[in-house]
Enzyme design. Structure first.
Site, PDB file in Angstrom:
ATOM      1  N   THR A  14       0.807  -1.216   0.000  1.00 36.59           N
ATOM      2  CA  THR A  14       0.000   0.000   0.000  1.00 36.59           C
ATOM      3  C   THR A  14       0.843   1.270   0.000  1.00 36.59           C
ATOM      4  O   THR A  14       0.470   2.276  -0.611  1.00 36.59           O
ATOM      5  CB  THR A  14      -0.914  -0.011   1.254  1.00 36.59           C
ATOM      6  OG1 THR A  14      -1.800  -1.122   1.125  1.00 36.59           O
ATOM      7  CG2 THR A  14      -1.727   1.254   1.380  1.00 36.59           C
ATOM      8  N   ASP A  57       1.826  -6.972  -4.301  1.00 42.11           N
ATOM      9  CA  ASP A  57       1.079  -7.037  -3.054  1.00 42.11           C
ATOM     10  C   ASP A  57       1.806  -8.087  -2.209  1.00 42.11           C
ATOM     11  O   ASP A  57       2.208  -9.127  -2.711  1.00 42.11           O
ATOM     12  CB  ASP A  57      -0.358  -7.489  -3.342  1.00 42.11           C
ATOM     13  CG  ASP A  57      -1.224  -7.398  -2.105  1.00 42.11           C
ATOM     14  OD1 ASP A  57      -2.094  -6.521  -2.071  1.00 42.11           O
ATOM     15  OD2 ASP A  57      -1.036  -8.214  -1.168  1.00 42.11           O
ATOM     16  N   ASP A  90       0.701  -6.817   4.980  1.00 47.06           N
ATOM     17  CA  ASP A  90       0.039  -8.101   5.243  1.00 47.06           C
ATOM     18  C   ASP A  90       1.010  -9.216   5.635  1.00 47.06           C
ATOM     19  O   ASP A  90       0.724 -10.004   6.534  1.00 47.06           O
ATOM     20  CB  ASP A  90      -0.789  -8.546   4.027  1.00 47.06           C
ATOM     21  CG  ASP A  90      -2.039  -7.677   3.862  1.00 47.06           C
ATOM     22  OD1 ASP A  90      -2.408  -6.973   4.818  1.00 47.06           O
ATOM     23  OD2 ASP A  90      -2.634  -7.703   2.771  1.00 47.06           O
ATOM     24  N   THR A 275       1.930 -21.015  20.639  1.00 50.15           N
ATOM     25  CA  THR A 275       0.579 -20.752  21.137  1.00 50.15           C
ATOM     26  C   THR A 275      -0.242 -19.926  20.150  1.00 50.15           C
ATOM     27  O   THR A 275       0.291 -19.076  19.435  1.00 50.15           O
ATOM     28  CB  THR A 275       0.605 -20.040  22.502  1.00 50.15           C
ATOM     29  OG1 THR A 275      -0.738 -19.689  22.866  1.00 50.15           O
ATOM     30  CG2 THR A 275       1.445 -18.765  22.491  1.00 50.15           C
ATOM     31  N   GLN A 276      -1.543 -20.165  20.152  1.00 49.47           N
ATOM     32  CA  GLN A 276      -2.451 -19.354  19.329  1.00 49.47           C
ATOM     33  C   GLN A 276      -2.674 -17.978  19.949  1.00 49.47           C
ATOM     34  O   GLN A 276      -3.192 -17.077  19.292  1.00 49.47           O
ATOM     35  CB  GLN A 276      -3.813 -20.066  19.201  1.00 49.47           C
ATOM     36  CG  GLN A 276      -3.726 -21.353  18.416  1.00 49.47           C
ATOM     37  CD  GLN A 276      -5.064 -22.073  18.288  1.00 49.47           C
ATOM     38  OE1 GLN A 276      -6.114 -21.529  18.617  1.00 49.47           O
ATOM     39  NE2 GLN A 276      -5.026 -23.304  17.808  1.00 49.47           N
TER      40      GLN A 276
HETATM   41  N1  ASP Z   1      -2.315  -5.756   0.679  1.00 52.22           N
HETATM   42  C1  ASP Z   1      -1.256  -4.847   1.031  1.00 52.22           C
HETATM   43  C2  ASP Z   1       0.033  -5.627   1.087  1.00 52.22           C
HETATM   44  O1  ASP Z   1       0.336  -6.243   2.058  1.00 52.22           O
HETATM   45  C3  ASP Z   1      -1.573  -4.205   2.338  1.00 52.22           C
HETATM   46  C4  ASP Z   1      -0.580  -3.178   2.817  1.00 52.22           C
HETATM   47  O2  ASP Z   1       0.459  -2.919   2.246  1.00 52.22           O
HETATM   48  O3  ASP Z   1      -0.872  -2.584   3.862  1.00 52.22           O
HETATM   49  O4  ASP Z   1       0.738  -5.627   0.113  1.00 52.22           O
END
Ligand code: ASP
Length: 341
Positions: A14, A57, A90, A275-276
């Site tokens: 992003t 991405d 992400d 752990t979760q």
């Molecule tokens: N979908 C984007 C990515 O991880 C989200 C971000 O950059 O915040 O590439």
């Protein structure tokens, strides 16, 4: 002393987006024009060079991208005082955890950052994240880097990268490091927590670029059935399993569950218990449900994150470690990714 120099590696996400003036959709912008986008960067007392990758991405980032970042740092290691990696949020915790293991004995800052709002949007968080990340990457004290490790800067806090998780898809404070304090807090000034930062290494940089993909994450859940669990552990070629368990490392004590794990271990598969929960640690001594796992040879991941456990396994298996050597290395922190007490 001359200006510090920083290499800005742009991988996508992003942060590198801006609205297309015609369609209004978000499109990547040319990072070579970063000074036009953020003119205030010129005021930083830093020699900045940009190395743009084809932007992706970060959902599409994996070992190939990690290796490319590691090689870019290795090939430019002597030319720059620090490195900033711009990456989608992400999977940033996975990539930066992987890099922390791949760049063994790093003595220069490698600061990952990104943003929740595109840099070309007025209210972006990317501008501050980027400028402060560059400042941190350029920071030196007595001629040496202040933060000689792989870190992640987001919303006023600098974290050890392999301790982070992405905690929010909405808040600007997208990352958390629940089991390790921030390396720096940023307000009016940048306040480093020197005691929490890695000491300078004694050995030269060693870059590992061979990673195994024969690993899986298995998150147990109430109601999991024997065929499902056995199928996951029997995927062809799997050599390492990150087993996400409940609370302090607890899992069902049903005979078939323990039996399936025992058989997998007998087939030479390594299983690490994480752990979760987003904070706290595995302690297989507390409950019978954890003790059974310990008895059959499941490795305790203590307070490691799934992201760090997975990428550490990929690296150790990729380095050819096996048997006691592999288990011993999994149990020891390589670069501050887990606590021993
Ligand atoms: N979908 C984007 C990515 O991880 C989200 C971000 O950059 O915040 O590439």
């Amino acid at each position: 002393m001359g200006k510090s120099s920083v290499l800005l590696i742009y991988t996508g996400g992003t942060i590198g987006m801006k609205p297309d003036p015609v369609t209004g959709t978000l499109v990547p912008f040319d990072f070579n024009g970063i000074y036009d986008e953020i003119p205030s960067l010129r005021r930083l007392d830093v020699e900045l060079e940009v190395l743009p990758f084809e932007p992706i991405d970060s959902s599409n980032a994996g070992p190939e991208v990690w290796v490319r970042i590691a090689e870019s740092i290795r090939d430019n290691y002597d030319r720059f005082d620090g490195f900033v990696v711009l990456h989608g949020t992400d999977t940033m915790s996975y990539t930066s955890s992987a890099l922390s293991f791949m760049l063994q004995n790093i003595d220069k800052p490698v600061v990952f950052t990104g943003s929740q709002i595109p840099i070309g949007v007025l209210r972006t968080d990317g501008r501050e994240n980027l400028i402060t990340a560059i400042e941190i990457a350029a920071s030196k004290e007595n001629g040496r880097a202040v933060v000689p490790e792989v870190s992640l800067y987001f919303q006023n806090r600098l974290f050890r990268a392999n301790r982070t998780i992405k905690q929010s898809a909405e808040e600007l404070s997208a990352f958390a490091s629940q089991n390790y304090p921030a390396l720096a807090a940023v307000g009016v000034g940048i306040h480093y927590r020197h005691g929490a930062i890695m000491p300078h290494p004694q050995e030269p940089l060693k870059v590992h670029t061979t990673l195994s993909r024969d690993v899986i994450v298995v998150r147990i859940f109430p109601g999991i059935t024997e065929p499902v669990f056995r199928a996951m552990l029997s995927v062809e070629g799997v050599r390492g399993v990150v087993l996400e368990t409940y609370g302090a490392g607890n899992a069902p004590t049903f005979g078939w569950f323990i039996g399936a794990l025992e058989e997998a271990i007998a087939r030479g598969i390594y299983i690490i218990n994480v752990t979760q929960c987003t904070s706290g640690a595995v302690n297989m001594d507390i409950y019978e449900t954890g003790r059974r796992l310990q008895d059959i040879g499941v490795i305790s991941g203590r307070d490691i994150t799934t992201e760090a456990a997975l990428t550490k396994m990929m690296l150790l298996l990729g380095s050819g470690l096996s048997g006691e050597k592999f288990v011993g290395a999994m149990k020891q922190p390589l670069c501050g990714e887990m606590s021993l007490d």
